[in-house]
Design an enzyme around this catalytic site. Sequence first.
Site, PDB file in Angstrom:
ATOM      1  N   ASN A  28       0.818  -1.096  -0.060  1.00 58.93           N
ATOM      2  CA  ASN A  28       0.037   0.218  -0.046  1.00 58.93           C
ATOM      3  C   ASN A  28       0.839   1.349  -0.082  1.00 58.93           C
ATOM      4  OD1 ASN A  28       0.621   0.754   2.707  1.00 58.93           O
ATOM      5  ND2 ASN A  28      -0.347  -1.232   3.260  1.00 58.93           N
TER       6      ASN A  28
ATOM      7  N   ALA B 244       1.459   1.384  11.590  1.00 63.20           N
ATOM      8  CA  ALA B 244       1.564   0.559  10.292  1.00 63.20           C
ATOM      9  C   ALA B 244       0.243   0.562   9.613  1.00 63.20           C
ATOM     10  CB  ALA B 244       2.332  -0.702  10.706  1.00 63.20           C
TER      11      ALA B 244
ATOM     12  N   ILE C  49      -2.716  -7.233  14.442  1.00 66.01           N
ATOM     13  CA  ILE C  49      -1.532  -7.079  15.331  1.00 66.01           C
ATOM     14  C   ILE C  49      -2.138  -6.056  16.761  1.00 66.01           C
ATOM     15  CG2 ILE C  49       0.780  -6.164  15.898  1.00 66.01           C
ATOM     16  CD1 ILE C  49       1.201  -6.694  12.550  1.00 66.01           C
TER      17      ILE C  49
HETATM   18  O1  C5P Z   1      -8.128  -2.797  10.763  1.00 61.27           O
HETATM   19  P1  C5P Z   1      -7.633  -1.566  10.328  1.00 61.27           P
HETATM   20  O2  C5P Z   1      -6.558  -1.495   9.371  1.00 61.27           O
HETATM   21  O3  C5P Z   1      -8.928  -0.666   9.715  1.00 61.27           O
HETATM   22  O4  C5P Z   1      -7.133  -0.753  11.478  1.00 61.27           O
HETATM   23  C1  C5P Z   1      -6.070   0.202  11.628  1.00 61.27           C
HETATM   24  C2  C5P Z   1      -5.246  -0.173  12.893  1.00 61.27           C
HETATM   25  O5  C5P Z   1      -5.131  -1.253  12.958  1.00 61.27           O
HETATM   26  C3  C5P Z   1      -4.085   0.539  12.732  1.00 61.27           C
HETATM   27  O6  C5P Z   1      -3.553   0.894  14.040  1.00 61.27           O
HETATM   28  C4  C5P Z   1      -3.165  -0.393  12.236  1.00 61.27           C
HETATM   29  O7  C5P Z   1      -1.849  -0.455  12.501  1.00 61.27           O
HETATM   30  C5  C5P Z   1      -3.783  -1.610  13.111  1.00 61.27           C
HETATM   31  N1  C5P Z   1      -3.580  -3.131  12.356  1.00 61.27           N
HETATM   32  C6  C5P Z   1      -2.946  -4.046  12.883  1.00 61.27           C
HETATM   33  N2  C5P Z   1      -2.755  -5.223  12.172  1.00 61.27           N
HETATM   34  C7  C5P Z   1      -3.623  -5.492  11.067  1.00 61.27           C
HETATM   35  C8  C5P Z   1      -4.605  -4.263  10.432  1.00 61.27           C
HETATM   36  C9  C5P Z   1      -4.630  -3.202  11.109  1.00 61.27           C
HETATM   37  O8  C5P Z   1      -2.153  -3.707  13.925  1.00 61.27           O
HETATM   38  N3  C5P Z   1      -3.387  -6.724  10.473  1.00 61.27           N
END
Ligand code: C5P
Length: 413
Positions: free
Chosen positions: A224, A288, A319
Site C-alpha cells: 500500500n 503501520a 496486530i
Molecule cells: O483494521 P484497520 O486496518 O482498519 O485498523 C487500523 C489499525 O489497526 C492501525 O492502528 C493498524 O496499525 C492496525 N492494524 C494492525 N494489524 C492489522 C491491521 C491493522 O495492527 N492486520
Amino acid sequence: MERDGRTATILGSGRLVGCRVLLIVGGGIAAYKALELIRRLRAEGASVIPVLTAGACRFITPLSAAALAENRAFTDLFDPTDEGQMGHIALSREADLVLVCPATADLLARMAAGLADDLATTLLLATDRPVMVAPAMNVRMWDHPATRANVATLRARGVEVVEPDVGPMACGEFGPGRLPEPDALLEAVVARLAPGGRPLKGVRAVVTAGPTHEPIDPVRYLANRSSGRQGFAIAGALAGLGARVTLVAGPVCLPTPPGVDRVDVETACQMAEAVERALPADLAVMVAAVADWRVEPAPAKLKKDEGAPLLRLVENPDILKAVAAAGPRRPRLVVGFAAETGDPVAAAQRKLRAKGCDLVVANDVSGGVMGGDRNRVHLVSASGVESWPELPKDEVARRLARALAARLTEANA
Ligand code: C5P
C-alpha cells in the site's frame, strides 16, 4: 568521556533526543566554542544544522562544523543548490530552537534592526521558532549603550539571552563578555527545550510504522502507499520525551530517528512476531498500514503465458487487536490508527470497540496524507473526540507524544 577503542566520544544522557537546533555561528574568536557545543548537543541526541556567517568562516570552517554536526553546514543565502534542496524559509522553520552562538555585537545589532542581508540574518527574520542568543564580545562593546539597547529590544521581542561570563578576554581586558563554556550553553539549551524533563523516562514503547509487503511470488508483492513518516515521527517524538522505543518498521526508506531501536520487517506476520517480541511494554502505538490479507506465495516467478494466477487471499493477524488482548502483557496504553476515506471519526469509534484499544487516532487519507508531509487527526477515545488542525506530521507526532505522556501520568495517579 568514554573510549570505544578508536575514538573518544562524549556520551550524553539523551536529554535532547528528537530536538532540532539551528545553530547560527557568528564571527568572533569564541566561535571555536560553538564546535564543542555542537559535539555536546549531538551527544545529548539533538540534531544540529550549523549556519556560519562570513565572519564565522574566518575563525572556523564549515567543514569542521558539518563534520561534528553530521549534517550539512550552510553559509550562503544565494546558493541555488541550497534553495533547491531546502529553502532558507524552510530551514528557519524546521528547528525547535534557533541558537545564535556566539552572537557578536554586530549580529545582535543586525537582528535588532531586522536586517536580512545574509543567510544568518535572513533566517533570524524569517523564523517563527524560539530564538536564543549567547553574546560574546569585548567588555566595552557589551557595555556600550547601543548594545544594551539592542539586547533590550531583542529581549522585548522574546529572544532569550544567555548572559555572558565575566573573566579575562582574548583582547587582554577583563569583564563581562566572555562566551559561557559549552557545558553551560548546553544546560541553557536543555532548560529551554526539555523544561518538563522527560515525562516518558522509564516507559517502554513499541511503535509500528510503514506498509507491509506480502509476497505473491519471488518478485511481486501486495503493498500500500504508506510512507512510514507519521509512525517514524511518533517513534522519534516518544524517544524525545525519554521513552525506550522499539520501532517495528515495514519496508520504507527513512532514517531511524535518534534514540530509537529499529526492527525492520517485510510482512504482516513478521511484524506481528516482532511486536510480540517487544512486549511487555507500557505503551503501544500501532501506526503501520498492515496489509489485511496475504497470499500463499508461489515458489517460482509466475509466468504470463501460464494465464492469470488465481490469488487466494488469507487474512493476516490483526496486530493491534492482539496487543490489546495480550492479558498481563497488555501495554497500559494501546493506541491504534484509522486511515479512512469516509467519516474518520465514526470509523475510529467503531475501531475503538472492535480492536479493544484505548485510543484511536483517525485521519482522512482521501487527500495527499499517505506519503505527504501534513496530517489532520482526531483523537477518539471512550471519553470523547479531540480534533486537531492540519499540522506537519512532525508536529502531530510531538503533540501526540505529549498527549500520551499526559494519559500515562493520569493513569498512574
Ligand atoms: O483494521 P484497520 O486496518 O482498519 O485498523 C487500523 C489499525 O489497526 C492501525 O492502528 C493498524 O496499525 C492496525 N492494524 C494492525 N494489524 C492489522 C491491521 C491493522 O495492527 N492486520
